[in-house]
Write a protein that holds these residues in place. Structure first.
Motif, PDB file in Angstrom:
ATOM      1  N   ARG A 149       1.924  19.620  30.468  1.00  0.00           N
ATOM      2  CA  ARG A 149       1.005  20.053  29.408  1.00  0.00           C
ATOM      3  C   ARG A 149       0.476  21.459  29.674  1.00  0.00           C
ATOM      4  NH1 ARG A 149      -0.680  21.967  25.957  1.00  0.00           N
ATOM      5  NH2 ARG A 149      -2.446  21.503  24.575  1.00  0.00           N
ATOM      6  N   VAL A 150       0.073  21.741  30.897  1.00  0.00           N
ATOM      7  CA  VAL A 150      -0.489  23.054  31.215  1.00  0.00           C
ATOM      8  C   VAL A 150       0.575  24.146  31.101  1.00  0.00           C
ATOM      9  CG1 VAL A 150      -1.498  24.465  33.053  1.00  0.00           C
ATOM     10  CG2 VAL A 150      -2.355  22.154  32.638  1.00  0.00           C
ATOM     11  N   CYS A 151       1.763  23.883  31.611  1.00  0.00           N
ATOM     12  CA  CYS A 151       2.811  24.907  31.569  1.00  0.00           C
ATOM     13  C   CYS A 151       3.333  25.123  30.150  1.00  0.00           C
ATOM     14  CB  CYS A 151       3.941  24.546  32.527  1.00  0.00           C
ATOM     15  SG  CYS A 151       3.448  24.713  34.268  1.00  0.00           S
ATOM     16  N   GLU A 152       3.294  24.085  29.335  1.00  0.00           N
ATOM     17  CA  GLU A 152       3.639  24.259  27.922  1.00  0.00           C
ATOM     18  C   GLU A 152       2.651  25.211  27.255  1.00  0.00           C
ATOM     19  OE1 GLU A 152       4.069  21.587  23.815  1.00  0.00           O
ATOM     20  OE2 GLU A 152       3.457  20.648  25.695  1.00  0.00           O
ATOM     21  N   GLU A 153       1.372  25.019  27.545  1.00  0.00           N
ATOM     22  CA  GLU A 153       0.357  25.925  27.002  1.00  0.00           C
ATOM     23  C   GLU A 153       0.512  27.327  27.589  1.00  0.00           C
ATOM     24  OE1 GLU A 153      -2.335  27.647  24.873  1.00  0.00           O
ATOM     25  OE2 GLU A 153      -1.940  25.500  24.569  1.00  0.00           O
ATOM     26  N   ALA A 154       0.793  27.401  28.874  1.00  0.00           N
ATOM     27  CA  ALA A 154       0.929  28.703  29.534  1.00  0.00           C
ATOM     28  C   ALA A 154       2.058  29.528  28.935  1.00  0.00           C
ATOM     29  CB  ALA A 154       1.165  28.501  31.029  1.00  0.00           C
ATOM     30  N   SER A 155       3.103  28.863  28.474  1.00  0.00           N
ATOM     31  CA  SER A 155       4.256  29.583  27.921  1.00  0.00           C
ATOM     32  C   SER A 155       3.905  30.346  26.649  1.00  0.00           C
ATOM     33  CB  SER A 155       5.399  28.600  27.639  1.00  0.00           C
ATOM     34  OG  SER A 155       5.062  27.718  26.580  1.00  0.00           O
ATOM     35  N   ARG A 156       2.747  30.065  26.065  1.00  0.00           N
ATOM     36  CA  ARG A 156       2.313  30.756  24.846  1.00  0.00           C
ATOM     37  C   ARG A 156       1.539  32.033  25.156  1.00  0.00           C
ATOM     38  NH1 ARG A 156       0.566  25.174  23.541  1.00  0.00           N
ATOM     39  NH2 ARG A 156       2.204  24.225  22.250  1.00  0.00           N
ATOM     40  N   HIS A 157       1.337  32.317  26.441  1.00  0.00           N
ATOM     41  CA  HIS A 157       0.500  33.453  26.833  1.00  0.00           C
ATOM     42  C   HIS A 157       1.256  34.378  27.782  1.00  0.00           C
ATOM     43  CE1 HIS A 157      -3.142  31.379  25.279  1.00  0.00           C
ATOM     44  NE2 HIS A 157      -2.494  30.298  25.673  1.00  0.00           N
TER      45      HIS A 157
END
Length: 395
Positions: A241-249
């Motif tokens: 979940r965190v790395c999925e979100e991180a990929s947007r930044h």
């Protein structure tokens, strides 16, 4: 030897540089995060007039000796914390054993080192045994293994479930460089003496991340993929979940709040880091430590760049010295350069040789690999004989 080094460089960053980058990088991240540990990104920005971009002084300035809750620790001014001191202690265990470690190595070597060998403790500005500096979750090692005589493989059960084992487990990943599954298995064994549940799992996955980062051609995405292939339960879910979100930044500033929101459902500490919830740090298959997923997330945000990942981890706040330690270890293992001025400042302020442990561990890693090759070939010959076929030994 020179020819081999040239071949190694053509293939990418050589082993010794990756090990140095990981260990020095972890120490630098630790030192940068120490003075702002426990605070929110907003509090950090208010205290420092903006984001932290390097080594800063103590949160309470010259009042650090008496200001609570940090006294008597001199956090800041380039001082490493217990994350680095424990990492170096584990390197010393490897230097003694010169082979793979297990929970018994922790009992036989790490615990006596914590109890009996005075060393310079930067935050105390004095020589002392390491036991005087470590947190309660690390003091547990001594209580359970030295005084309680608990089976080392089970000694972590009952401890505070936190990042205590993961914060110093990078050497396991480096000894198993480019073999994340082996690093994961060894770290789980080692961490069994210290942690249980998702605290132990985090140690295994962080070691796997460091090992994966050492592979030629490794990227942040390949590191995360290796972690997801091994991680279990809430730890896996949190990383995903965190790395999925991180990929947007692509900038840590925009990622600070979203990464916290992404990890929050898996974190047991709660919104106020200094006032943990009643359910905090208890065993659970549904939860994860906060530090590991966020560290990997910052590595993704930074595209593997050491400076960007570590500064993102530092400015995230909360347990940011450990987050930055982990981010520094992974990006350093990927081969991203550690800023020389930061490393020099931290080494001088902490009165530590940050490079000697890397030299030691590189030698151990090579010895262990050669021993592994001999063991594997012996097994191949034995199995081939059992199977009735000609031995097909690996090259």
């Amino acid at each position: 030897m020179q020819h081999k080094e040239e071949e190694s460089r053509e293939m990418g960053v050589p082993l010794d540089e990756r090990i140095t980058g990981a260990l020095v990088g972890a120490a630098v991240g630790d030192a940068l995060g120490g003075p702002v540990e426990g605070y929110s990104p907003e509090q950090i920005a208010e205290r420092h007039g903006g984001r932290v971009h390097g080594v800063v002084g103590p949160w309470h300035g010259d009042a650090w000796r008496t200001a609570r809750p940090l006294a008597p620790y001199h956090k800041g001014d380039g001082h490493v914390t217990d994350d680095t001191l424990m990492t170096h202690a584990l390197v010393r265990v490897y230097a003694t054993v010169r082979d793979h470690l297990d929970a018994y190595a922790v009992a036989d070597h790490l615990v006596p080192d914590l109890m009996t060998n005075p060393r310079w403790i930067p935050e105390l500005e004095a020589e002392a045994i390491l036991l005087r500096r470590v947190f309660l979750a690390e003091k547990w090692l001594v209580a359970r293994l030295h005084y309680g005589h608990v089976d080392p493989r089970e000694a972590g059960v009952g401890n505070i479930v936190n990042c205590g084992a993961a914060m110093y487990v990078a050497p396991v990943g480096l000894v198993n460089a480019a073999h994340p599954a082996a690093a994961y298995a060894e770290a789980l064994d080692v961490a069994g003496a210290h942690q249980s549940s998702y605290g132990r799992e985090a140690a295994g996955v962080l070691a796997a991340a460091v090992a994966a980062a050492c592979a030629p051609g490794a990227t942040p995405d390949s590191v995360v993929a290796a972690c997801l292939s091994l991680a279990k339960d809430g730890t896996r879910a949190a990383i995903e979940r965190v790395c999925e979100e991180a990929s947007r930044h692509t900038d840590f500033e925009s990622a600070l709040r979203p990464l916290r929101e992404a990890v929050a459902p898996y974190d047991t500490v709660g919104p106020d880091y200094r006032s943990p919830s009643l359910g905090a740090r208890r065993p659970s298959r549904l939860h994860s430590i906060e530090e590991l997923p966020v560290a990997l997330g910052m590595v993704v945000v930074a595209g593997g760049d050491f400076r960007h990942a570590v500064l993102g981890a530092v400015n995230y706040g909360r347990d940011c010295d450990s987050i930055a330690t982990m981010a520094g270890a992974v990006t350093g293992a990927l081969g991203s350069p550690v800023p020389e001025d930061w490393a020099k400042t931290v080494a001088e302020a902490s009165r530590l040789d940050l490079w000697e442990p890397a030299v030691t561990l590189t030698g151990v890693a090579r010895e262990v690999f050669e021993r592994d090759v001999r063991r594997r070939r012996a097994h191949e010959r034995a199995f081939a004989e059992l199977a009735g076929g000609a031995p097909e030994c690996s090259d």
